[in-house]
Design a protein around this motif. Structure first.
Motif, short mmCIF file in Angstrom:
data_model
loop_
_atom_site.label_atom_id
_atom_site.label_comp_id
_atom_site.label_asym_id
_atom_site.label_seq_id
_atom_site.Cartn_x
_atom_site.Cartn_y
_atom_site.Cartn_z
N PHE A 266 -22.15 5.95 -19.26
CA PHE A 266 -22.91 6.98 -18.88
C PHE A 266 -22.63 8.02 -19.90
O PHE A 266 -21.68 8.05 -20.41
CB PHE A 266 -22.63 7.52 -17.57
N ILE A 267 -23.70 8.73 -20.31
CA ILE A 267 -23.73 9.99 -21.02
C ILE A 267 -24.38 11.10 -20.71
O ILE A 267 -25.70 10.94 -20.15
CB ILE A 267 -23.74 9.49 -22.66
N TRP A 268 -23.64 12.25 -21.01
CA TRP A 268 -24.38 13.56 -20.67
C TRP A 268 -24.73 14.44 -21.94
O TRP A 268 -23.50 14.46 -22.62
CB TRP A 268 -23.84 14.30 -19.47
N GLU A 269 -25.63 15.02 -21.95
CA GLU A 269 -25.89 16.09 -23.10
C GLU A 269 -25.61 17.62 -22.47
O GLU A 269 -26.31 17.87 -21.53
CB GLU A 269 -27.02 16.01 -23.74
N LYS A 270 -25.06 18.50 -23.20
CA LYS A 270 -25.05 19.82 -22.53
C LYS A 270 -26.35 20.51 -22.86
O LYS A 270 -27.09 20.55 -24.11
CB LYS A 270 -23.88 20.68 -23.59
N GLY A 271 -26.87 20.93 -21.63
CA GLY A 271 -28.24 21.71 -22.03
C GLY A 271 -28.02 23.20 -21.74
O GLY A 271 -26.79 23.68 -21.94
N GLU A 272 -28.85 24.00 -21.66
CA GLU A 272 -28.95 25.62 -21.55
C GLU A 272 -27.83 25.76 -20.52
O GLU A 272 -27.01 26.73 -20.68
CB GLU A 272 -30.03 26.11 -21.47
N ASN A 273 -28.13 25.23 -19.41
CA ASN A 273 -27.22 25.78 -18.01
C ASN A 273 -26.08 24.63 -17.62
O ASN A 273 -25.50 25.05 -16.85
CB ASN A 273 -28.09 26.20 -17.13
N ASP A 274 -26.47 23.28 -17.93
CA ASP A 274 -25.77 22.43 -17.58
C ASP A 274 -25.81 21.10 -18.15
O ASP A 274 -26.53 21.09 -19.04
CB ASP A 274 -26.11 22.24 -16.05
#
Length: 142
Positions: free
Chosen positions: A122-130
């Protein structure tokens, strides 16, 4: 060792060790190390991340506790680009594992967070708020 859902590569094994793609030395072979080396192969040989931008088992302090990140990828400015937490194939990737990498990231401030047990990734990318989960691993930004 178990066949993983990661690309195969021409790894070097001896009786109890695997040769590390980054550290250039023999590392005791555990199920977690098996996953780490295969994941490094994905990043280096398939996604073309430069070998010189990795830190493995990086030690950091968090509220007076010593923590170690499994794989850290730096960008060209030396900032943390991606943080990867590796687990053995039999370890479930649950909220506890997500919390572990998120805790490390409070110190490191990576753009991407990832968890893998070699079977699921699993991978997540940093957005503006989360952080938002994304489908594909990013290429390395040169």
């Amino acid at each position: 060792m178990q066949v993983l859902k990661l690309p195969m590569y021409d790894y070097q094994l001896d009786e109890h060790s695997i040769f590390c793609l980054i550290r250039k030395k023999w590392i005791f072979l555990t199920p977690e190390e098996w996953v780490r080396q295969h994941f490094l192969n994905l990043l280096i040989n398939h996604l073309k991340y430069p070998k010189g931008m990795f830190k493995l088992e990086h030690t950091m302090s968090y509220f007076k506790n010593q923590k170690r990140s499994d794989i850290m990828v730096l960008d060209r400015e030396g900032k943390v680009f991606m943080l990867v937490e590796c687990k053995a194939p039999k370890v479930k990737l649950n909220q506890k594992v997500v919390s572990q990498v998120a805790t490390y990231n409070k110190i490191l401030d990576a753009k991407y967070l990832s968890i893998t047990n070699g079977m699921n990734h699993f991978i997540w990318e940093k957005g503006e708020n989360d952080f938002e989960q994304i489908r594909d691993f990013p290429g390395y930004i040169f």
